[in-house]
Design a protein around this motif. Sequence first.
Motif, short mmCIF file in Angstrom:
data_model
loop_
_atom_site.label_atom_id
_atom_site.label_comp_id
_atom_site.label_asym_id
_atom_site.label_seq_id
_atom_site.Cartn_x
_atom_site.Cartn_y
_atom_site.Cartn_z
N MET A 1 113.89 -5.65 37.63
CA MET A 1 114.41 -5.36 36.29
C MET A 1 115.35 -6.49 35.83
SD MET A 1 113.31 -2.53 34.95
CE MET A 1 112.32 -1.16 35.53
N LEU A 2 116.20 -6.92 36.73
CA LEU A 2 117.13 -7.98 36.39
C LEU A 2 116.38 -9.27 36.04
CD1 LEU A 2 120.05 -8.96 36.16
CD2 LEU A 2 120.00 -9.47 38.61
N ARG A 3 115.36 -9.57 36.85
CA ARG A 3 114.58 -10.79 36.60
C ARG A 3 113.83 -10.68 35.27
NH1 ARG A 3 109.45 -11.79 37.73
NH2 ARG A 3 109.29 -9.91 39.04
N ARG A 4 113.24 -9.51 35.00
CA ARG A 4 112.51 -9.31 33.74
C ARG A 4 113.46 -9.39 32.55
NH1 ARG A 4 107.99 -6.41 31.86
NH2 ARG A 4 107.02 -6.79 33.88
N THR A 5 114.67 -8.86 32.72
CA THR A 5 115.64 -8.89 31.61
C THR A 5 116.00 -10.33 31.26
OG1 THR A 5 116.54 -6.77 32.32
CG2 THR A 5 117.92 -8.12 30.88
N LYS A 6 116.22 -11.16 32.29
CA LYS A 6 116.54 -12.57 32.04
C LYS A 6 115.37 -13.27 31.35
CE LYS A 6 119.81 -13.09 35.86
NZ LYS A 6 120.09 -13.75 37.16
N PHE A 7 114.13 -12.92 31.75
CA PHE A 7 112.96 -13.54 31.11
C PHE A 7 112.90 -13.17 29.63
CE2 PHE A 7 108.59 -12.82 29.69
CZ PHE A 7 108.11 -14.13 29.72
N MET A 8 113.09 -11.86 29.33
CA MET A 8 113.03 -11.43 27.94
C MET A 8 114.15 -12.06 27.12
SD MET A 8 110.36 -9.60 27.64
CE MET A 8 110.67 -9.06 25.97
N GLU A 9 115.32 -12.19 27.75
CA GLU A 9 116.43 -12.83 27.04
C GLU A 9 116.09 -14.28 26.69
OE1 GLU A 9 121.20 -13.80 27.78
OE2 GLU A 9 119.97 -12.88 29.36
N PRO B 1 92.20 -12.41 21.25
CA PRO B 1 92.92 -12.16 22.51
C PRO B 1 94.09 -13.12 22.66
CG PRO B 1 90.84 -13.27 22.94
CD PRO B 1 90.82 -12.90 21.48
N LEU B 2 95.12 -12.69 23.36
CA LEU B 2 96.36 -13.46 23.44
C LEU B 2 96.72 -13.73 24.91
CD1 LEU B 2 98.54 -14.65 21.59
CD2 LEU B 2 99.82 -12.51 21.86
N PRO B 3 96.16 -14.78 25.52
CA PRO B 3 96.48 -15.11 26.91
C PRO B 3 97.73 -15.98 27.02
CG PRO B 3 94.75 -16.56 26.16
CD PRO B 3 95.08 -15.67 24.98
N ASP B 4 98.84 -15.51 26.42
CA ASP B 4 100.04 -16.34 26.39
C ASP B 4 100.91 -16.08 27.62
OD1 ASP B 4 100.90 -13.83 25.91
OD2 ASP B 4 101.93 -14.27 24.03
N GLU B 5 102.14 -16.61 27.57
CA GLU B 5 103.05 -16.53 28.71
C GLU B 5 103.43 -15.08 29.00
OE1 GLU B 5 107.35 -18.40 30.17
OE2 GLU B 5 106.63 -18.70 28.11
N VAL B 6 103.60 -14.26 27.95
CA VAL B 6 103.96 -12.86 28.16
C VAL B 6 102.87 -12.13 28.93
CG1 VAL B 6 104.48 -10.68 27.01
CG2 VAL B 6 105.41 -12.82 26.11
N THR B 7 101.62 -12.38 28.55
CA THR B 7 100.51 -11.73 29.25
C THR B 7 100.48 -12.11 30.71
OG1 THR B 7 99.22 -11.79 27.20
CG2 THR B 7 98.02 -11.40 29.24
N VAL B 8 100.65 -13.39 30.98
CA VAL B 8 100.62 -13.86 32.37
C VAL B 8 101.79 -13.28 33.16
CG1 VAL B 8 100.74 -15.88 33.86
CG2 VAL B 8 99.36 -15.96 31.77
N VAL B 9 102.96 -13.20 32.52
CA VAL B 9 104.12 -12.62 33.21
C VAL B 9 103.85 -11.16 33.58
CG1 VAL B 9 106.51 -11.87 32.89
CG2 VAL B 9 105.85 -14.18 32.28
N LEU B 10 103.24 -10.41 32.65
CA LEU B 10 102.90 -9.02 32.95
C LEU B 10 101.93 -8.93 34.14
CD1 LEU B 10 102.48 -7.60 29.33
CD2 LEU B 10 104.36 -7.16 30.91
N GLN B 11 100.94 -9.82 34.13
CA GLN B 11 99.97 -9.81 35.23
C GLN B 11 100.63 -10.18 36.56
OE1 GLN B 11 97.25 -12.61 33.41
NE2 GLN B 11 95.74 -10.99 33.00
N ASP C 1 107.23 -8.08 21.08
CA ASP C 1 108.35 -8.46 21.93
C ASP C 1 109.41 -7.38 21.95
OD1 ASP C 1 107.08 -10.85 22.46
OD2 ASP C 1 108.07 -11.90 20.81
N LEU C 2 109.69 -6.83 20.78
CA LEU C 2 110.69 -5.76 20.71
C LEU C 2 110.23 -4.52 21.48
CD1 LEU C 2 111.78 -6.07 16.96
CD2 LEU C 2 113.05 -6.80 19.00
N ALA C 3 108.91 -4.25 21.39
CA ALA C 3 108.37 -3.09 22.12
C ALA C 3 108.50 -3.29 23.63
CB ALA C 3 106.92 -2.86 21.73
N LEU C 4 108.23 -4.54 24.06
CA LEU C 4 108.39 -4.83 25.49
C LEU C 4 109.83 -4.68 25.94
CD1 LEU C 4 106.04 -7.95 25.91
CD2 LEU C 4 105.63 -5.64 26.76
N LEU C 5 110.75 -5.13 25.08
CA LEU C 5 112.17 -5.02 25.41
C LEU C 5 112.59 -3.54 25.46
CD1 LEU C 5 114.71 -6.68 25.93
CD2 LEU C 5 115.19 -6.61 23.48
N GLU C 6 112.09 -2.76 24.53
CA GLU C 6 112.43 -1.33 24.52
C GLU C 6 111.86 -0.64 25.76
OE1 GLU C 6 111.89 2.62 21.65
OE2 GLU C 6 111.04 0.67 21.07
#
Length: 1004
Positions: A930-938, A850-860, A952-957
């Motif tokens: 969307m703008l906030r999420r875009t800045k996070f992914m960037e 399991p991967l409880p990293d920053e991306v997972t927490v951001v999604l939650q 990561d690429l899948a999330l960006l897509e």
Amino acid sequence: MRTALFACALGSLLLLAPRICAQTTSEQDLLAAAQKDQQTLLRKAERLRDLMVTLRSRYAKEGQQRFVELLDKGLEHLNKIGLLETVAGVRDALDAKALAQANTRSAKVIKDLEELLQILLERPSMDKINEEIGETRRMEQTASQLAQRQSELLEKNRATSRRQVSQAERELTDKLRDLARRQAEESQQNQRDAGTRQPFLEEALRRIDQLLRSQSQLEKSVAKRRTDPDARSQAQRNAFELGALRAELQQQMAELSKQRGLERVADAAKRLDQATQRKDSAETQEARDQLRSELEQTKDKQDAALQKQLDELQKQLDAAAADKLGDVAKATQKRADESLAGQRTANNRKIGELERKVGDAAKQATEQRQADKAPLGQPEQDLQKAAKAMAEAKKAAPQPDSTQRLTSLLAQAMRKLAEAREGMRNRDPEPNKRADQLASDAAEVARRLRESPGAKPEASPDAARKPKEGQPRTADKPDSGKPDSAKPSPTNEQRPAENRAAQRLDEADRQLRRAAEQLRQQAERNPGKPTDPQETKDLDRRLQQSREQLQQAKAQIEKELGQVGSPQQQRDQAAQRQADIQKDAQQLRQQMQKAQANGDLAPKQQRAADQQVQRAQQQMQQAESALRNNRQAEAARQQDEARKSLQQAKEQIERNRPLDQQQRQELKEQAKEQKKLADDIMQLAKLAEERKNQRAQQALDQAAQAAKQASEKLDEGDNDQAEQKQQEARQKLDEAKRALQEERERYEDLRQEELLFKIADELKQMLAKQEPITKHTEAAGKTMASRSGLTRRARRRLNELGQEEGDLKDKSAFMREALEKEAVLVFSHALRSNEQDLDEVRKRLSGSRPLPDEVTVVLQRDVEDRTRKLLDALKREQQRRAKQRREQQQQQQQQQQQQQQDQQNNQNQRRRLVSITAELEMLKQMEQDMLRRTKFMEKLIETRGDNVSEVDLALLERLAHRHNKVTEIFLELKKQIESALNPPQEGEADPPKSEEQQKGKGGK
């Protein structure tokens, strides 16, 4: 009460649900815990029932009837669902380790308790609301079908009445058509010759003549009161008698209500008896509950002796065992039938007496009006309609199952009596009220004169009378006995006649208002006290001055009329043409008489057409007189009325053609169909009565009555009267359809409000479950970063959290589907985004790594934030609906007509579950997210450099897809707004539906 019952029922729910459905490490522990909970739940269910019975007794003693009714419904629901038996069944299934059966029964207990909560909190369940919507929609469709059947029968009647027209009849109708055309041409010519100014002058002269006649009536009324202060006019005495007669009708309606109640009791008792004979336990319980409800509602309306007997029967019903219910039902039906026999006899006798009284009142009012050589007014017409309704009630009284129709007919008669009484009171008011009304009418004529094309702008009389600042008020000066306005100066004489006449009318208005105030003061004094001679003299002077001012205004208008309009020679020529048309109309009458004598025209055709032509002749004569007196606008009006009378004469000939044997046979066949339709309408009226839709019931009663009368007229061969009744029946069916449609729309509004409430409640629960999961995931991520790995127990816990996230995803999908059915684009898209994020989190927390990293927490956290915003938006929407409902109620109280128009204008807005404004606000927030999420992914991609993963690429897509989807939703909302602002006109095609609306689901 609500708090206590809510706590009990909710506690039962919380005890029942968790351990049967939750996952634990040991099935044995689960089974033991569930068995223990079921024992506790069984005791609490017994305590819940006892508590409700105790509370009912307490509230009954305190007189809090609304709470008693709620508890009665709740206890009725408990009896119907068999809660204790179901809970015991769950316990037995658990003892037998039949977990599937236990879960099924547990789900039923939860549903039943939720329904109990809805009852006690006065919130109908969604199933009940949908059931009501379905029932009203079926009734609405039935009303539409009945209206269509009535339209078809009407067309059949018209088609049957048509036959080959004789040569003589064709010649007569052609001549009538030609006379109407000539009369229309003369009317149009006189309208052009009168111009724009003359009609105003003629109308002012007519109104001033009315004012002078009213002035004479006022002076006579004042003189009569001086000789006999207690004198009342005949119209006032009639109004008093009609008020007393209306009170008798109202009392009789109360007696019919008692009768209707006993009929319901008898029917319910009969149904219970039949159910016990069939030994159907469910039907027996339902019939028992219905009989108890009917007894509860009926007994309080009866006299003391019968009320006591019905109360005793109700106690027997409550205490009776299942095998004794039939005996109680028979006893109840017997007692109800015995009381009904006496009530029906008394009510039928009283209805006969009331029919005679109303008929005598109508006859007396008509004879009085004829003795005064005055045309019948609206009060007399209303009285005749009331007498007709009572005559139909007397005829229907002996018939079985006529109580409902009798109530409707008596209500109709009461309404017409009230309107006649008000008309009588307004016909001959008190002298002070008459003077007030006369003053208002004079002021209105003055205002219209100032606004006429020939007048010149001037300050209003009220502004002219206001003193300048620092000057004394003229009203404080003593009355000198002279008119307030100075004599017209030479300059004043040069003003238009309209302005000068308006000035005279203003003076008459002032004198009349002063006279009204003096008359009001006299009326408030002791009638035995003599009137001051000086006061009498002042009153007479004011009335005389008012008359003089009106006469001078009339003279000025008459003088001006003599100077406007067409030349005398042209008017004389128009009058001669009018005389020629009148002569041709007289010749046509003689021709119709000859045709009738020769058998070319039926007597009924000749009589009906002759009456209309004679009326047209009278209007032609008035038009000719108006032309010779330079009243071209009045002549044009009379000529247009004559044209209408000639057209009606032509229609009467066509409508009253005699029928041959084949046509009469066709009408008899149609009469049978019409009778069947009347019976079907009455059945729908009974359903409307059961639903307590009074407006629909009344319209359907009237439609059934009109349809039955149409059947009788068809059977008699009177297709003309049948057609009128058929048209009336169709109109009333349309009215009933509208009433049922409004009821359905109210339930749809209620369903939407309940759906909003439930979705908001689900979102709150979802947020309450998501927040601790997010915290645990974040903590696990920090632990993994510090220890460079996770323990087996931590991985297993993350796997469980992943499964819980999957459950929340399913719940979000359920809510999204409900919103998509309501075409809520933005909110459903937000929930779809939650689904996608939750599904991604589930995948990241599943498996052996399991991967409880920053991306997972951001999604939650995105899920949490989106859910909070949805809750806020739903709260605002609920507040908007509550505000809109309050405003509509205020509009309904203030102005019914405007409120109906507003409801029509806001129909699209009201039908939406969520307003477009709320969707746009939510869309704006999503774009910001969307703008906030875009800045996070960037930032994330920059941090990882070349180590960007496929995830990561899948999330960006997916983020790009969501941005495109937001754009699509915005364009769709833009179309909806444009469609609302520019709705398609009749005959135009509807705008094309979006892809989402066609598929019933949002895009990914």
